[in-house]
Scaffold this motif. Structure first.
Motif, PDB file in Angstrom:
ATOM      1  N   TRP A  67       0.830  -1.197   0.000  1.00  0.00           N
ATOM      2  CA  TRP A  67       0.000   0.000   0.000  1.00  0.00           C
ATOM      3  C   TRP A  67       0.871   1.256   0.000  1.00  0.00           C
ATOM      4  O   TRP A  67       1.839   1.338   0.741  1.00  0.00           O
ATOM      5  CB  TRP A  67      -0.903   0.021   1.230  1.00  0.00           C
ATOM      6  CG  TRP A  67      -1.923  -1.056   1.279  1.00  0.00           C
ATOM      7  CD1 TRP A  67      -1.916  -2.163   2.076  1.00  0.00           C
ATOM      8  CD2 TRP A  67      -3.126  -1.139   0.500  1.00  0.00           C
ATOM      9  NE1 TRP A  67      -3.030  -2.927   1.848  1.00  0.00           N
ATOM     10  CE2 TRP A  67      -3.792  -2.322   0.873  1.00  0.00           C
ATOM     11  CE3 TRP A  67      -3.694  -0.322  -0.476  1.00  0.00           C
ATOM     12  CZ2 TRP A  67      -4.999  -2.716   0.322  1.00  0.00           C
ATOM     13  CZ3 TRP A  67      -4.902  -0.710  -1.043  1.00  0.00           C
ATOM     14  CH2 TRP A  67      -5.545  -1.890  -0.653  1.00  0.00           C
ATOM     15  N   GLY A  68       0.494   2.236  -0.801  1.00  0.00           N
ATOM     16  CA  GLY A  68       1.153   3.524  -0.763  1.00  0.00           C
ATOM     17  C   GLY A  68       0.641   4.346   0.406  1.00  0.00           C
ATOM     18  O   GLY A  68      -0.339   3.978   1.072  1.00  0.00           O
ATOM     19  N   GLU A  70      -1.066   6.919   0.500  1.00  0.00           N
ATOM     20  CA  GLU A  70      -2.413   7.456   0.321  1.00  0.00           C
ATOM     21  C   GLU A  70      -3.502   6.438   0.640  1.00  0.00           C
ATOM     22  O   GLU A  70      -4.698   6.747   0.569  1.00  0.00           O
ATOM     23  CB  GLU A  70      -2.592   7.948  -1.124  1.00  0.00           C
ATOM     24  CG  GLU A  70      -2.657   6.865  -2.190  1.00  0.00           C
ATOM     25  CD  GLU A  70      -1.288   6.414  -2.706  1.00  0.00           C
ATOM     26  OE1 GLU A  70      -1.230   5.917  -3.843  1.00  0.00           O
ATOM     27  OE2 GLU A  70      -0.299   6.551  -1.948  1.00  0.00           O
TER      28      GLU A  70
END
Length: 275
Positions: A67-68, A70
């Motif tokens: 996951w990034g 954001e």
């Protein structure tokens, strides 16, 4: 980074076996270490009679998707944290149970396409994120994309100051081993946007790549935004399971429930294809 389905493995094996047996000149770029490939494939790619192997720096396994920054909310959205909403009627709860079962079955064995339709806040994005988190826990690659943001990033990749090339970004999404397209249809239906999304869907449709799509639009409304070439792929029963989540918005709390869709309307969309 192709899908590891039996169909994909068979097609790739046929291609490489033909070229291997006929000693046809071939250049291959792999995104995973040779040690991680299947024995039959690895022996062909490393056969000293034909192959010259060059390694460029550190090879990063494709399973290291993540996951990034954001996606802090999506990182915590698992099947265990999914709210079954006991305050709703039995019919609504049954609809959520079927949706949860469909998502869990897909996470265990990603095959074909899974579409979640429903109004904003009904839980479809949570289920899509839970599929990705399940795959990460299993050490498997998956990519979660919010469609409007993906298109924005794609446009910005044309800039000379962009840190990621347009081709690299587009190909990474188009060919992801498992892809989630969240908020599909939430875009300005410009010819360019329609073309890019069609290219992604068509590539994945032809390659039978596992794909999860969430949208608040009906298939008829998607036809209005795009055309039947898109909706026909989304609704193809040979590859897609379309699931309509009929519960109201989570964030509205205790509100008067809408009248559920008729059984005739829900017969194809509410029950998962696998038990």
């Amino acid at each position: 980074v192709q899908s590891g389905t039996p169909w994909a493995r068979e097609k790739l094996d046929q291609l490489l076996t033909f070229r291997f047996n006929n000693e046809l000149p071939t250049a291959i770029v792999t995104a995973v270490p040779l040690a991680d490939l299947e024995d039959r494939l690895r022996t062909r790619l490393t056969d000293p009679r034909l192959a010259r192997v060059y390694e460029f720096g550190e090879v990063v396994p494709v399973s290291e998707y993540g996951w990034g920054p954001e996606f802090e909310l999506q990182k915590s959205q698992t099947f265990a944290s999914f709210d079954r909403r006991p305050e709703l009627s039995e019919e609504y709860q049954a609809n959520l149970d079927w949706a949860l079962d469909a998502a869990m079955n897909f996470a265990r064995d990603p095959d074909g396409w899974l579409l979640f339709l429903g109004e904003t806040g009904c839980g479809k994005t949570h289920l899509a994120a839970a599929i990705v988190n399940y795959r990460y826990e299993a050490g498997q690659p998956a990519l979660f994309v919010v469609v409007p943001e993906f298109l924005d990033h794609l446009r910005s990749a044309f800039s000379p100051d962009s840190q990621v090339s347009y081709d690299t970004l587009f190909e990474s999404v188009k060919a992801a081993p498992l892809l989630v397209l969240d908020d599909f249809g939430e875009v300005s239906a410009t010819p360019w946007a329609r073309e890019k999304l069609y290219q992604v869907l068509n590539y994945r449709y032809n390659g039978r790549l596992p794909t999860v799509i969430t949208t608040r639009f009906s298939l008829d409304e998607i036809v209005e935004q795009f055309d039947r070439s898109v909706s026909s792929r989304l609704a193809d029963k040979n590859i897609s399971m379309v699931f309509n989540i009929i519960v109201p918005d989570y964030r509205l709390g205790m509100i008067e429930e809408k009248r559920p869709a008729s059984r005739a309307t829900r017969s194809r969309r509410t029950r998962p294809a696998r038990d």
